[in-house]
Design an enzyme around this catalytic site. Structure first.
Site, short mmCIF file in Angstrom:
data_model
loop_
_atom_site.label_atom_id
_atom_site.label_comp_id
_atom_site.label_asym_id
_atom_site.label_seq_id
_atom_site.Cartn_x
_atom_site.Cartn_y
_atom_site.Cartn_z
N ALA A 197 0.92 -1.14 -0.10
CA ALA A 197 0.07 0.10 -0.02
C ALA A 197 1.08 1.39 -0.02
O ALA A 197 2.25 1.04 0.27
CB ALA A 197 -1.09 0.05 1.31
N LYS A 198 0.26 2.40 -0.09
CA LYS A 198 1.11 3.53 -0.11
C LYS A 198 0.16 5.06 0.16
O LYS A 198 -0.99 4.56 -0.25
CB LYS A 198 1.88 3.84 -1.36
CG LYS A 198 3.07 4.64 -1.11
CD LYS A 198 3.99 3.97 -0.52
CE LYS A 198 5.31 4.86 -0.28
NZ LYS A 198 6.42 3.89 0.52
#
Length: 392
Positions: free
Chosen positions: A73-74
């Site tokens: 994720a980011k």
């Protein structure tokens, strides 16, 4: 690129600025990826970084380890971290993202944000921790949290252990490439773009390994000395954003334009700041033999293709800068204790093995190290999914 599991854009009601969150995939219902803040940050950039996190997690999969890789994720916020409105914006972003952080997104520092700032803003936003989503996966939550807190309290030569492990990993990747090529360390010159957490630690470890750092670049420009820079004095003279006080320069140190680091005479370039700094328009200036991606996505694909044709090897970010994330989980899950010696030894051993595997795969397949790393990760993702369930 595959379609991510979740992608959302948030607009701040106070400033009108935007923030982004991309969950590429989940493993055991959880994902991992830092939060960056920089002007011009886009959802496309964050999606690419999230995909990279899925690959980094898979590359560190060891079926015998306690640490089980998570999904990727980011997060990203389109704002200059130096802006007076930045901290309030960060708190409001985290408050909005609180349900995701509580449930399935573990996050932390990235470009433009330190862990201390993230932790302070997270507390203000009502969060227990920026990594609390992983707590249900721990056998001994209290012991694990205590171990991680103790590790974050460790300092080495006045610098926090958490600020050093990533650079230790970058340096080990570079050293592995040099050793495979039979290149002596004492004959190897290095140019580093960005002297923040990752770039500064990388410069320190490479210098201590016997390499010569001949140029560093910050927001003010490039500082160069063909005889070698005094890395320790420059590290001591930088501010919280990695900008160096020019009063610390020695006789022989020269101030050059910002992009001069690209073309200085050096065997290794280490872009350790922003994404997309080497593109088709400037890759021709590179004379180095290796580029070690300490930053995320610093080399554009078309530039990498041209560099490969000229014999320049790009050591990819999904391998090179993966140690910081892995160290968090090695520590939290209990593969290592809250010790600098343990952290550095485990980081060096793991990063050397991973870099060596990547370069060997590239040679065997006749591909670039990036293609090889992606192939290794893609081989492991189904194995992880088979073991822990298919959450994408």
């Amino acid at each position: 690129m595959t379609t991510p599991l979740l992608s959302l854009t948030w607009t701040d009601e106070v400033t009108g600025r935007q923030g982004f969150l991309v969950i590429d995939r989940l493993v055991r219902g959880v994902s991992s990826g830092g939060l960056r803040m920089r002007p011009g940050c886009t959802s496309e950039e964050v999606a690419g970084l999230a995909r990279g996190m899925s690959l980094k997690e898979a590359l560190h999969y060891d079926p015998e380890a306690r640490y089980v890789p998570l999904g990727g994720a980011k997060g990203g916020i389109d704002c200059d971290p130096r802006d007076p409105e930045a901290y309030g914006l960060l708190v409001r972003y985290l408050r909005t993202m609180r349900p995701y952080i509580e449930s399935f997104w573990t996050t932390g520092e990235d470009l433009g944000l330190t862990q201390e700032v993230v932790d302070r803003a997270a507390a203000e936003a009502g969060l227990v921790s920026s990594v609390q989503a992983v707590y249900p996966l721990l056998d001994d939550e209290a012991g694990a949290r205590r171990r991680l807190a103790d590790a974050f309290a460790v300092e080495v030569d006045g610098i926090g252990l958490d600020e050093l492990v990533g650079g230790c990993g970058v340096a080990e990747s570079v050293l592995t490439a040099l050793d495979r090529a039979g290149v002596p360390r004492w004959r190897t010159r290095v140019a580093v773009q960005g002297l923040g957490t990752m770039g500064g630690a990388t410069a320190r470890f490479l210098t201590r390994a016997g390499l010569t750092v001949v140029a560093v670049a910050d927001i003010k420009g490039t500082i160069a000395n063909p005889a070698g820079l005094d890395v320790e004095s420059l590290l001591a003279a930088r501010d919280a954003y990695g900008t160096i006080d020019r009063a610390a320069l020695r006789r022989g140190d020269r101030e050059l334009p910002g992009e001069a680091w690209l073309s200085v005479e050096a065997e290794v370039l280490v872009p350790a700041a922003v994404s997309y700094v080497i593109d088709a328009s400037n890759q021709g200036r590179v004379t180095a033999r290796w580029i070690a991606e300490a930053a995320n996505m610093p080399v554009r694909p078309d530039a990498e293709e041209a560099l490969a044709a000229r014999g320049v090897t790009v050591l990819p970010d999904v391998v090179v800068n993966s140690a910081t994330n892995a160290w968090w989980w090695w520590t939290l899950f209990g593969d290592i204790g809250a010790s600098a010696d343990e952290a550095f030894a485990h980081t060096r051993r793991s990063m050397r093995a991973l870099t060596d595997l990547t370069l060997a795969r590239a040679e065997a397949d006749g591909t670039t190290p990036r293609a090889a790393a992606h192939a290794i990760a893609e081989d492991r993702l189904p194995v992880i999914a088979e073991r822990f369930g298919r959450h994408r």
